[in-house]
Design an enzyme around this catalytic site. Sequence first.
Site, PDB file in Angstrom:
ATOM      1  N   HIS A  96      61.745 -31.783  46.177  1.00 44.20           N
ATOM      2  CA  HIS A  96      62.870 -32.715  45.976  1.00 44.20           C
ATOM      3  C   HIS A  96      64.144 -31.927  45.744  1.00 44.20           C
ATOM      4  O   HIS A  96      64.122 -30.710  45.596  1.00 44.20           O
ATOM      5  CB  HIS A  96      62.573 -33.710  44.853  1.00 44.20           C
ATOM      6  CG  HIS A  96      62.477 -33.105  43.485  1.00 44.20           C
ATOM      7  ND1 HIS A  96      61.459 -32.276  43.093  1.00 44.20           N
ATOM      8  CD2 HIS A  96      63.295 -33.219  42.401  1.00 44.20           C
ATOM      9  CE1 HIS A  96      61.634 -31.915  41.833  1.00 44.20           C
ATOM     10  NE2 HIS A  96      62.753 -32.466  41.394  1.00 44.20           N
ATOM     11  N   HIS A 118      66.506 -31.549  43.422  1.00 42.54           N
ATOM     12  CA  HIS A 118      67.117 -31.021  42.192  1.00 42.54           C
ATOM     13  C   HIS A 118      67.328 -29.510  42.277  1.00 42.54           C
ATOM     14  O   HIS A 118      66.501 -28.785  42.834  1.00 42.54           O
ATOM     15  CB  HIS A 118      66.261 -31.379  40.972  1.00 42.54           C
ATOM     16  CG  HIS A 118      66.347 -32.834  40.608  1.00 42.54           C
ATOM     17  ND1 HIS A 118      65.393 -33.481  39.870  1.00 42.54           N
ATOM     18  CD2 HIS A 118      67.303 -33.766  40.898  1.00 42.54           C
ATOM     19  CE1 HIS A 118      65.747 -34.757  39.715  1.00 42.54           C
ATOM     20  NE2 HIS A 118      66.890 -34.951  40.337  1.00 42.54           N
ATOM     21  N   ASP A 143      67.091 -27.063  40.259  1.00 44.88           N
ATOM     22  CA  ASP A 143      66.099 -26.112  39.733  1.00 44.88           C
ATOM     23  C   ASP A 143      64.877 -26.017  40.662  1.00 44.88           C
ATOM     24  O   ASP A 143      63.918 -25.302  40.353  1.00 44.88           O
ATOM     25  CB  ASP A 143      65.685 -26.470  38.295  1.00 44.88           C
ATOM     26  CG  ASP A 143      64.984 -27.806  38.161  1.00 44.88           C
ATOM     27  OD1 ASP A 143      65.403 -28.758  38.847  1.00 44.88           O
ATOM     28  OD2 ASP A 143      64.017 -27.911  37.385  1.00 44.88           O
ATOM     29  N   HIS A 144      64.928 -26.695  41.802  1.00 47.30           N
ATOM     30  CA  HIS A 144      63.858 -26.603  42.812  1.00 47.30           C
ATOM     31  C   HIS A 144      64.357 -26.028  44.147  1.00 47.30           C
ATOM     32  O   HIS A 144      63.558 -25.524  44.924  1.00 47.30           O
ATOM     33  CB  HIS A 144      63.221 -27.987  43.039  1.00 47.30           C
ATOM     34  CG  HIS A 144      62.523 -28.504  41.807  1.00 47.30           C
ATOM     35  ND1 HIS A 144      61.160 -28.558  41.700  1.00 47.30           N
ATOM     36  CD2 HIS A 144      63.021 -28.925  40.622  1.00 47.30           C
ATOM     37  CE1 HIS A 144      60.838 -29.018  40.486  1.00 47.30           C
ATOM     38  NE2 HIS A 144      61.958 -29.241  39.818  1.00 47.30           N
ATOM     39  N   HIS A 172      60.713 -40.054  40.732  1.00 48.20           N
ATOM     40  CA  HIS A 172      61.563 -39.050  40.068  1.00 48.20           C
ATOM     41  C   HIS A 172      62.870 -38.923  40.852  1.00 48.20           C
ATOM     42  O   HIS A 172      63.959 -38.989  40.284  1.00 48.20           O
ATOM     43  CB  HIS A 172      60.806 -37.734  40.006  1.00 48.20           C
ATOM     44  CG  HIS A 172      61.575 -36.604  39.393  1.00 48.20           C
ATOM     45  ND1 HIS A 172      61.929 -36.581  38.063  1.00 48.20           N
ATOM     46  CD2 HIS A 172      62.060 -35.457  39.931  1.00 48.20           C
ATOM     47  CE1 HIS A 172      62.605 -35.465  37.818  1.00 48.20           C
ATOM     48  NE2 HIS A 172      62.699 -34.765  38.934  1.00 48.20           N
ATOM     49  N   ASP A 224      57.894 -32.522  40.529  1.00 49.31           N
ATOM     50  CA  ASP A 224      58.161 -33.182  39.242  1.00 49.31           C
ATOM     51  C   ASP A 224      57.581 -34.597  39.220  1.00 49.31           C
ATOM     52  O   ASP A 224      58.104 -35.470  38.533  1.00 49.31           O
ATOM     53  CB  ASP A 224      59.674 -33.254  38.982  1.00 49.31           C
ATOM     54  CG  ASP A 224      60.241 -31.919  38.530  1.00 49.31           C
ATOM     55  OD1 ASP A 224      59.464 -30.960  38.333  1.00 49.31           O
ATOM     56  OD2 ASP A 224      61.480 -31.824  38.394  1.00 49.31           O
ATOM     57  N   HIS A 284      56.619 -27.549  35.950  1.00 46.60           N
ATOM     58  CA  HIS A 284      57.171 -27.272  34.619  1.00 46.60           C
ATOM     59  C   HIS A 284      56.060 -27.062  33.596  1.00 46.60           C
ATOM     60  O   HIS A 284      55.010 -27.700  33.679  1.00 46.60           O
ATOM     61  CB  HIS A 284      58.052 -28.426  34.120  1.00 46.60           C
ATOM     62  CG  HIS A 284      59.372 -28.525  34.811  1.00 46.60           C
ATOM     63  ND1 HIS A 284      60.461 -27.765  34.457  1.00 46.60           N
ATOM     64  CD2 HIS A 284      59.772 -29.295  35.849  1.00 46.60           C
ATOM     65  CE1 HIS A 284      61.485 -28.068  35.232  1.00 46.60           C
ATOM     66  NE2 HIS A 284      61.096 -28.999  36.095  1.00 46.60           N
TER      67      HIS A 284
END
Length: 258
Positions: free
Chosen positions: A53, A55, A57-58, A111, A132, A170
């Site tokens: 996805h 975001h 941090d990905h 998410h 996530d 995570h």
Amino acid sequence: MIKIHPIPAFNDNYIWIIHNQHQAVVVDPGDALPVLRYLDDNNLQLVTILITHHHNDHVGGNAALLEKFSVPVYGPGNESIATLTHRISEGAEIQINELSLSLRVLDTPGHTAGHIVYYGTINENSVLFCGDTLFVCGCGRIFEGTALQMYASLQKLMSLPDTTQVYSTHEYTLGNINFSRTVDPNNTSLENLEIKMKELRHRGIPTLPSSIATEKANNPFLRCDQPEIISSVSNHVDQALSEPVEVFAALRQWKNTF
Ligand SMILES: [Zn+2]
């Protein structure tokens, strides 16, 4: 033999790297630096990037990795990610010939609106790279989708074989177990899992992968049809809930403010 290794990033992310000692695939490289270091230290050549996805941090490491390695980047077709080369959704089959690896794509909105996961077989084990969507004893926050979508996405993952190894992105396990024990205080399986997971964290070892069987037994977000979860969440909201998806929505809300 293929190895699946967690590269820690930021505070609590894991970037999963799948490799055969020569060539490697990374899942959700939010940061390029630790990935480049791992590739370099282990003499690995990056051959594919998989994204669940949008975001940061990905996906944040994509551009820097692409400067060094010109490789395909697979990711969700209906999310805005500039670095994707292959926009995919449920039903897609990805062939990574260098590792003789084939992965199936499932849509798991909730998410984010276009979140996808990757499912396949590695070393004769079923494996799931779920971004996530699913965590040990938890699930992702509902940022873009609805509770109903997230619930359906989790049900879809629960339909995979019990032995499926679950690679989340995570290290949220101890916090999630703390919440789960509040919701489901009489679950002895959860009590035992807490002991095991605390021991792992104490030794600095990742609590992942989990498995679908472990999550079915312990994760309250997957147990919203069970009398003990229904009653606990109903008590919390002071309202008699009965539909599992209502229980799920209220449980997710409870976790947001826990
Ligand atoms: Zn996310």
